[in-house]
Design a protein around this motif. Structure first.
Motif, PDB file in Angstrom:
ATOM      1  N   CYS A 101      17.135 -11.735 -11.185  1.00  0.00           N
ATOM      2  CA  CYS A 101      18.441 -11.537 -10.567  1.00  0.00           C
ATOM      3  C   CYS A 101      19.412 -12.607 -11.075  1.00  0.00           C
ATOM      4  CB  CYS A 101      18.314 -11.620  -9.043  1.00  0.00           C
ATOM      5  SG  CYS A 101      19.891 -11.454  -8.175  1.00  0.00           S
ATOM      6  N   PRO A 102      20.625 -12.231 -11.489  1.00  0.00           N
ATOM      7  CA  PRO A 102      21.558 -13.199 -12.096  1.00  0.00           C
ATOM      8  C   PRO A 102      22.333 -14.048 -11.103  1.00  0.00           C
ATOM      9  CG  PRO A 102      22.548 -11.032 -12.076  1.00  0.00           C
ATOM     10  CD  PRO A 102      21.158 -10.851 -11.548  1.00  0.00           C
ATOM     11  N   PHE A 103      22.234 -13.767  -9.809  1.00  0.00           N
ATOM     12  CA  PHE A 103      23.089 -14.459  -8.848  1.00  0.00           C
ATOM     13  C   PHE A 103      22.741 -15.947  -8.795  1.00  0.00           C
ATOM     14  CE2 PHE A 103      24.476 -16.154  -4.878  1.00  0.00           C
ATOM     15  CZ  PHE A 103      25.693 -15.544  -4.652  1.00  0.00           C
ATOM     16  N   SER A 122      27.346 -13.293 -12.461  1.00  0.00           N
ATOM     17  CA  SER A 122      26.555 -14.340 -11.807  1.00  0.00           C
ATOM     18  C   SER A 122      26.749 -14.347 -10.299  1.00  0.00           C
ATOM     19  CB  SER A 122      26.936 -15.712 -12.368  1.00  0.00           C
ATOM     20  OG  SER A 122      28.305 -15.989 -12.112  1.00  0.00           O
ATOM     21  N   SER A 123      27.644 -13.505  -9.784  1.00  0.00           N
ATOM     22  CA  SER A 123      27.806 -13.370  -8.324  1.00  0.00           C
ATOM     23  C   SER A 123      27.356 -12.001  -7.844  1.00  0.00           C
ATOM     24  CB  SER A 123      29.266 -13.614  -7.935  1.00  0.00           C
ATOM     25  OG  SER A 123      29.636 -14.948  -8.177  1.00  0.00           O
ATOM     26  N   MET A 124      26.592 -11.312  -8.687  1.00  0.00           N
ATOM     27  CA  MET A 124      26.061 -10.005  -8.321  1.00  0.00           C
ATOM     28  C   MET A 124      24.527 -10.041  -8.315  1.00  0.00           C
ATOM     29  SD  MET A 124      28.500  -7.451 -10.532  1.00  0.00           S
ATOM     30  CE  MET A 124      30.280  -7.504 -10.408  1.00  0.00           C
ATOM     31  N   HIS A 125      23.974  -9.016  -7.703  1.00  0.00           N
ATOM     32  CA  HIS A 125      22.516  -8.862  -7.672  1.00  0.00           C
ATOM     33  C   HIS A 125      22.130  -7.609  -8.440  1.00  0.00           C
ATOM     34  CE1 HIS A 125      21.943 -11.960  -4.563  1.00  0.00           C
ATOM     35  NE2 HIS A 125      23.094 -11.504  -4.055  1.00  0.00           N
ATOM     36  N   ASN A 126      20.969  -7.647  -9.060  1.00  0.00           N
ATOM     37  CA  ASN A 126      20.458  -6.453  -9.743  1.00  0.00           C
ATOM     38  C   ASN A 126      19.370  -5.759  -8.921  1.00  0.00           C
ATOM     39  OD1 ASN A 126      18.424  -8.306  -9.993  1.00  0.00           O
ATOM     40  ND2 ASN A 126      17.876  -7.729 -12.087  1.00  0.00           N
ATOM     41  N   HIS A 127      19.351  -6.015  -7.610  1.00  0.00           N
ATOM     42  CA  HIS A 127      18.334  -5.438  -6.716  1.00  0.00           C
ATOM     43  C   HIS A 127      18.975  -5.133  -5.375  1.00  0.00           C
ATOM     44  CE1 HIS A 127      18.103  -9.199  -4.416  1.00  0.00           C
ATOM     45  NE2 HIS A 127      18.241  -9.797  -5.592  1.00  0.00           N
ATOM     46  N   ALA A 128      18.308  -4.331  -4.607  1.00  0.00           N
ATOM     47  CA  ALA A 128      18.798  -4.017  -3.268  1.00  0.00           C
ATOM     48  C   ALA A 128      18.632  -5.231  -2.364  1.00  0.00           C
ATOM     49  CB  ALA A 128      18.028  -2.829  -2.697  1.00  0.00           C
ATOM     50  N   LEU A 129      19.545  -5.389  -1.435  1.00  0.00           N
ATOM     51  CA  LEU A 129      19.483  -6.502  -0.495  1.00  0.00           C
ATOM     52  C   LEU A 129      18.497  -6.186   0.635  1.00  0.00           C
ATOM     53  CD1 LEU A 129      23.260  -7.445  -0.289  1.00  0.00           C
ATOM     54  CD2 LEU A 129      21.496  -8.337  -1.829  1.00  0.00           C
ATOM     55  N   ALA A 130      18.155  -7.216   1.371  1.00  0.00           N
ATOM     56  CA  ALA A 130      17.171  -7.072   2.452  1.00  0.00           C
ATOM     57  C   ALA A 130      17.706  -6.169   3.555  1.00  0.00           C
ATOM     58  CB  ALA A 130      16.814  -8.435   3.015  1.00  0.00           C
ATOM     59  N   VAL A 131      16.849  -5.316   4.050  1.00  0.00           N
ATOM     60  CA  VAL A 131      17.185  -4.444   5.175  1.00  0.00           C
ATOM     61  C   VAL A 131      16.644  -5.025   6.473  1.00  0.00           C
ATOM     62  CG1 VAL A 131      16.939  -2.129   6.145  1.00  0.00           C
ATOM     63  CG2 VAL A 131      17.228  -2.426   3.673  1.00  0.00           C
ATOM     64  N   ILE A 191      28.281  -5.247  -6.073  1.00  0.00           N
ATOM     65  CA  ILE A 191      29.337  -5.984  -5.376  1.00  0.00           C
ATOM     66  C   ILE A 191      29.335  -7.438  -5.844  1.00  0.00           C
ATOM     67  CG2 ILE A 191      30.181  -6.738  -3.119  1.00  0.00           C
ATOM     68  CD1 ILE A 191      28.912  -4.279  -1.909  1.00  0.00           C
ATOM     69  N   ASP A 192      30.541  -7.968  -6.064  1.00  0.00           N
ATOM     70  CA  ASP A 192      30.724  -9.381  -6.388  1.00  0.00           C
ATOM     71  C   ASP A 192      30.868 -10.160  -5.088  1.00  0.00           C
ATOM     72  OD1 ASP A 192      31.621 -11.895  -7.102  1.00  0.00           O
ATOM     73  OD2 ASP A 192      32.729 -11.160  -8.846  1.00  0.00           O
ATOM     74  N   TYR A 193      29.919 -11.090  -4.826  1.00  0.00           N
ATOM     75  CA  TYR A 193      29.885 -11.823  -3.560  1.00  0.00           C
ATOM     76  C   TYR A 193      30.458 -13.228  -3.683  1.00  0.00           C
ATOM     77  CZ  TYR A 193      26.815  -8.152  -1.791  1.00  0.00           C
ATOM     78  OH  TYR A 193      26.304  -6.948  -1.387  1.00  0.00           O
ATOM     79  N   SER A 194      31.205 -13.512  -4.746  1.00  0.00           N
ATOM     80  CA  SER A 194      31.693 -14.879  -4.939  1.00  0.00           C
ATOM     81  C   SER A 194      32.669 -15.295  -3.841  1.00  0.00           C
ATOM     82  CB  SER A 194      32.354 -15.008  -6.314  1.00  0.00           C
ATOM     83  OG  SER A 194      33.439 -14.082  -6.439  1.00  0.00           O
TER      84      SER A 194
END
Length: 633
Positions: free
Chosen positions: A113-115, A135-144, A36-39
């Motif tokens: 992570c490129p974000f 650069s607005s994406m993550h290459n890992h899972a987000l925190a749960v 997902i792009d979070y920009s």
């Protein structure tokens, strides 16, 4: 919108300031990315008045999404700030020899992570710029879960106040954590955060002192009497002796019995903690002093006992010292306290004998139980030396099939028989202390306050000081209660003249002995044994019986019990009972003797009756002279 055209707010990125060279060509590993792009989440129309406000806003949005932002760099004199994902670092330990690690279980969350976003000062305001694309994406899972993430989980200022107050009250970290979680659930605190903040509080009081310096600072500030011993060559602290000023006053007031024993797992230096315990008249423990020693050798114990001797003073002699059979302690006690009886803990002796007999008798439980509850119990409970000799003969006879048992008893215990066999210990003023359970109880109380076995010197001092303050409070309460209150069942003889003057514990012992007196009945003078008198300096059963009228005059036996005698005279009044004789002044009427045993067996509480007794005796003599009847006594 292309990767290098505009961001979500419509502002163009100057290539020299915002682009990250090489991102299109770099292969990024995927650690569970959602793609997902979070920009757009970082679009804000209005600018911010300060960089701090802008950064905090961006960090708040990141936490809502499920990751953390950290400041990566500052450019153009701080006018441009680069923020990136906290996992954006590259792991630098790929080529490290893992076998050479001092801590092999270390972990990393770096995954490149490129974000990243930029906070930039534009046209008088601070603006958050987020570039769409990789650069607005993550290459890992987000925190749960928020726990464990520094920006999502922590102690707020209000929570820190609770931690500080409860730590000052010596609450356990688990209790502190529960209180914080209940009061501030949104903080998502962890136990490690509580531990860390407590440690920061402790170190903040050091004022540039090291740990040992802080330890001595606390001792001097609170007027502790203390000695230390260090190695001459290295200056390393090896022994220390501490005593609270109120403990010094208590031991000089109540120096009768002293218990000693070591406990372990109290400090991170793995040094034995040697407790010296006293006893108050209200049967409460107090910590006379404590020592931390590098070992339990004879030299270490001698050093500690010399300090204890100085602490008590040469003019005071304890009536009893009780310990375990610690070989390094036996000789120093005898040398430094030569006039004080030294008793050994019968509980530990029984446990040691039981374990050894079990092994020497082929691990036969039946034989071991029979021996311990039979001949051995009779030996250590022997009330006279004759009974001891007879019990020892029985033990030798019962252990003929296992000669190693008798050899063990002779070599280990029977050489110290005066220290634990009843016929000798009953002659010692030990106030019921024939085991070290009083010291073991002090160990348990100490461990409850310490909470862990890894405390530094200053932490141990603080916890022990709290133990002492708790003991002093309890002692004052019980002593004041003995001075101000009395039970409704503690009235009449023998309590009338000692209530409010002796402790409730003493009165309880007297009540117990009164029950024993009634159980022994007419055999009390023969079977009393007077153990309570010798071990507690409290009237025993036969002395109490004397106070109830054993040594007074009994009424005369008249041929006609219904006829009233000519005169009636009170001879002695003890407690609430008036003892009298009826004297019929006829010729040759037998007169009972005045019992003189009262003068030798009386207790200090009835000495005031002596004048009354003498007065009645004189009146009796005048009657005898008037009637010319000879006295049989």
């Amino acid at each position: 919108m292309t990767d290098n055209a505009r961001n979500s707010s419509g502002n163009e990125y100057p290539p020299s300031e915002t682009s990250v060279s090489g991102f299109a060509e770099v292969h990024l590993e995927d650690y569970g990315s959602d793609g997902i792009d979070y920009s757009e989440r970082f679009f804000y129309e209005n600018g911010f008045e300060s960089d701090t406000e802008a950064i905090n806003w961006a960090k708040g949005i990141a936490i809502q999404i499920g990751f953390e932002l950290v400041i990566s760099s500052h450019k153009k004199g701080g006018l441009v700030k680069l923020l990136k994902c906290c996992r954006g670092e590259r792991y630098r330990g790929s080529h490290t020899d893992l076998d050479s690690f001092a801590r092999k279980n270390t972990k990393t969350k770096a995954c490149q992570c490129p974000f990243r976003i930029v906070v930039k000062f534009i046209n008088g305001t601070w603006t958050v710029l987020a570039k769409s694309g990789i650069s607005s994406m993550h290459n890992h899972a987000l925190a749960v879960y928020p726990e464990g993430h520094r920006q999502m989980s922590g102690l707020s200022a209000a929570a820190k106040m609770i931690v500080r107050d409860m730590s000052a009250a010596q609450a356990k970290p688990c209790a502190i954590l529960a209180a914080v979680q209940e009061k501030f659930p949104s903080d998502n605190p962890t136990r490690r955060q509580v531990y860390n903040y407590r440690d920061n509080l402790r170190k903040s009081s050091f004022e540039d002192r090291d740990m040992v310096g802080q330890f001595f600072h606390l001792a001097l500030t609170h007027n502790y009497l203390h000695w230390t011993l260090s190695e001459e060559s290295t200056g390393v602290l090896t022994h220390l002796f501490m005593s609270h000023p109120d403990s010094v006053r208590l031991v000089r007031t109540y120096p009768w019995v002293i218990g000693m024993d070591s406990t372990y797992k109290t400090n991170k230096y793995h040094m034995p903690f040697f407790e010296i315990i006293g006893m108050t008249p209200s049967n409460k423990n107090f910590l006379i002093a404590y020592a931390i020693m590098k070992d339990e050798t004879e030299g270490s114990y001698r050093w500690v006992l010399e300090r204890l001797r100085f602490l008590i003073g040469d003019h005071l002699q304890p009536t009893c010292i009780f310990t375990d059979r610690e070989l390094g302690l036996l000789k120093p006690v005898k040398e430094i306290f030569p006039h004080t009886p030294h008793l050994l803990c019968t509980w530990h002796i029984n446990k040691d004998v039981e374990d050894k007999v079990f092994k020497l008798c082929g691990r036969d439980t039946a034989i071991t139980d029979t021996f311990m509850n039979g001949s051995w119990k009779k030996l250590i409970k022997a009330q006279t030396e004759e009974q001891y000799v007879a019990a020892l003969t029985t033990v030798k006879m019962r252990t003929r099939a296992f000669p190693a048992v008798m050899q063990y008893l002779d070599r280990t215990w029977l050489g110290h028989k005066e220290k634990f066999v009843s016929c000798w210990t009953n002659k010692v003023l030990h106030f019921g202390n024939t085991t070290t359970c009083r010291v073991e109880s002090a160990h348990a109380q100490l461990k409850q306050w310490l909470n862990s076995s890894t405390g530094a010197l200053d932490t141990v001092w603080t916890k022990v000081d709290c133990v002492i303050q708790s003991q002093l409070t309890d002692i004052r309460k019980t002593l004041e209660g003995s001075r101000q209150t009395i039970g409704v069942h503690r009235r009449g003889y023998p309590y009338d003249h000692v209530s409010y003057k002796v402790s409730h514990y003493c009165l309880d012992l007297v009540a117990k002995e009164l029950r024993r007196m009634r159980e022994l009945s007419c055999d009390v003078l023969v079977r009393c044994g007077c153990v309570l008198r010798t071990t507690h300096q409290i009237p025993c059963a036969c002395e109490l019986k004397a106070g109830f009228g054993t040594c007074t005059i009994l009424p005369l036996h008249s041929s006609d019990i219904d006829s009233r005698p000519l005169r009636e005279i009170v001879i002695l009044f003890l407690g609430r009972y008036a003892h009298f004789v009826r004297l019929d002044l006829c010729d040759n009427f037998p007169v009972p003797p005045i019992a003189s045993l009262w003068f030798t067996n009386r207790d200090a509480t009835v000495e005031y009756l002596e004048g009354l007794y003498v007065l009645r005796r004189a009146q009796w003599q005048r009657l005898l002279d008037a009637s010319e009847v000879p006295e049989n006594g």
